[in-house]
Design a protein around this motif. Structure first.
Motif, PDB file in Angstrom:
ATOM      1  N   LYS A 134       8.316  -0.906   4.623  1.00  0.00           N
ATOM      2  CA  LYS A 134       8.229  -1.633   5.888  1.00  0.00           C
ATOM      3  C   LYS A 134       6.935  -2.428   5.907  1.00  0.00           C
ATOM      4  CE  LYS A 134       5.800   1.692   8.763  1.00  0.00           C
ATOM      5  NZ  LYS A 134       5.763   2.362  10.041  1.00  0.00           N
TER       6      LYS A 134
ATOM      7  N   ASN B 224       3.535  -3.331   7.863  1.00  0.00           N
ATOM      8  CA  ASN B 224       2.732  -2.604   8.832  1.00  0.00           C
ATOM      9  C   ASN B 224       2.892  -3.255  10.204  1.00  0.00           C
ATOM     10  OD1 ASN B 224       1.131  -4.932   8.455  1.00  0.00           O
ATOM     11  ND2 ASN B 224      -0.744  -3.776   8.773  1.00  0.00           N
ATOM     12  N   LYS B 225       2.347  -2.641  11.232  1.00  0.00           N
ATOM     13  CA  LYS B 225       2.567  -3.104  12.610  1.00  0.00           C
ATOM     14  C   LYS B 225       2.172  -4.559  12.820  1.00  0.00           C
ATOM     15  CE  LYS B 225       2.263   1.401  14.689  1.00  0.00           C
ATOM     16  NZ  LYS B 225       1.545   2.326  15.552  1.00  0.00           N
TER      17      LYS B 225
ATOM     18  N   GLU C 175       4.143  -1.491   3.426  1.00  0.00           N
ATOM     19  CA  GLU C 175       3.873  -0.085   3.200  1.00  0.00           C
ATOM     20  C   GLU C 175       5.026   0.484   2.382  1.00  0.00           C
ATOM     21  OE1 GLU C 175       3.401   1.737   7.038  1.00  0.00           O
ATOM     22  OE2 GLU C 175       1.340   1.011   7.232  1.00  0.00           O
TER      23      GLU C 175
ATOM     24  N   VAL D  77       2.017   4.857   0.940  1.00  0.00           N
ATOM     25  CA  VAL D  77       1.758   5.788   2.030  1.00  0.00           C
ATOM     26  C   VAL D  77       2.604   7.026   1.762  1.00  0.00           C
ATOM     27  CG1 VAL D  77       1.976   6.176   4.518  1.00  0.00           C
ATOM     28  CG2 VAL D  77       1.325   3.911   3.661  1.00  0.00           C
TER      29      VAL D  77
ATOM     30  N   LYS E 164       0.863  -1.166   0.000  1.00  0.00           N
ATOM     31  CA  LYS E 164       0.000   0.000   0.000  1.00  0.00           C
ATOM     32  C   LYS E 164       0.903   1.222   0.000  1.00  0.00           C
ATOM     33  CE  LYS E 164      -2.216   2.108   3.759  1.00  0.00           C
ATOM     34  NZ  LYS E 164      -3.019   2.049   4.957  1.00  0.00           N
TER      35      LYS E 164
END
Length: 118
Positions: free
Chosen positions: A35, A37-38, A44, A24, A22
């Protein structure tokens, strides 16, 4: 979708990673990064908006592939215990840029500011 199709010209893995990701946009970084995501659910692709807008189509593809290569080469894990994060990042960028030119068909002279890179 248009970007994903163009990425396939270099290798299907870049297109696949772009689909898994995605974009960002932020002002928190100067260029680009990648990276998970959490929760580790998706990638991302993080871009500085002004940097992204300054790129032509070829350079956008190069930046996406550059960030994807960091994932492919497991650079996040490999560098997590690095004593000098900046030196490690420069070394990894050299490997990534060389691979993209040498093995994936990018033309060095068409990369924005290519003279500044090893």
């Amino acid at each position: 979708m248009d970007i994903a199709l163009q990425l396939e010209c270099y290798h299907a893995i870049f297109s696949k990673l772009w689909h898994m990701g995605k974009p960002v946009f932020t002002q928190d970084i100067s260029t680009a990064a990648i990276k998970f995501n959490k929760n580790g659910d998706f990638l991302e692709f993080i871009f500085n908006y002004d940097f992204w807008k300054s790129l032509d189509a070829n350079n956008k593809l190069f930046v996406i592939c550059h960030e994807a290569m960091h994932v492919i080469l497991n650079h996040g894990h490999r560098s997590k215990d690095s004593k000098n994060k900046n030196a490690a990042n420069v070394a990894m960028d050299i490997v990534v840029n060389h691979l993209l030119v040498d093995r994936f068909g990018f033309i060095r002279e068409k990369i924005l500011n290519h003279q500044q890179y090893c």
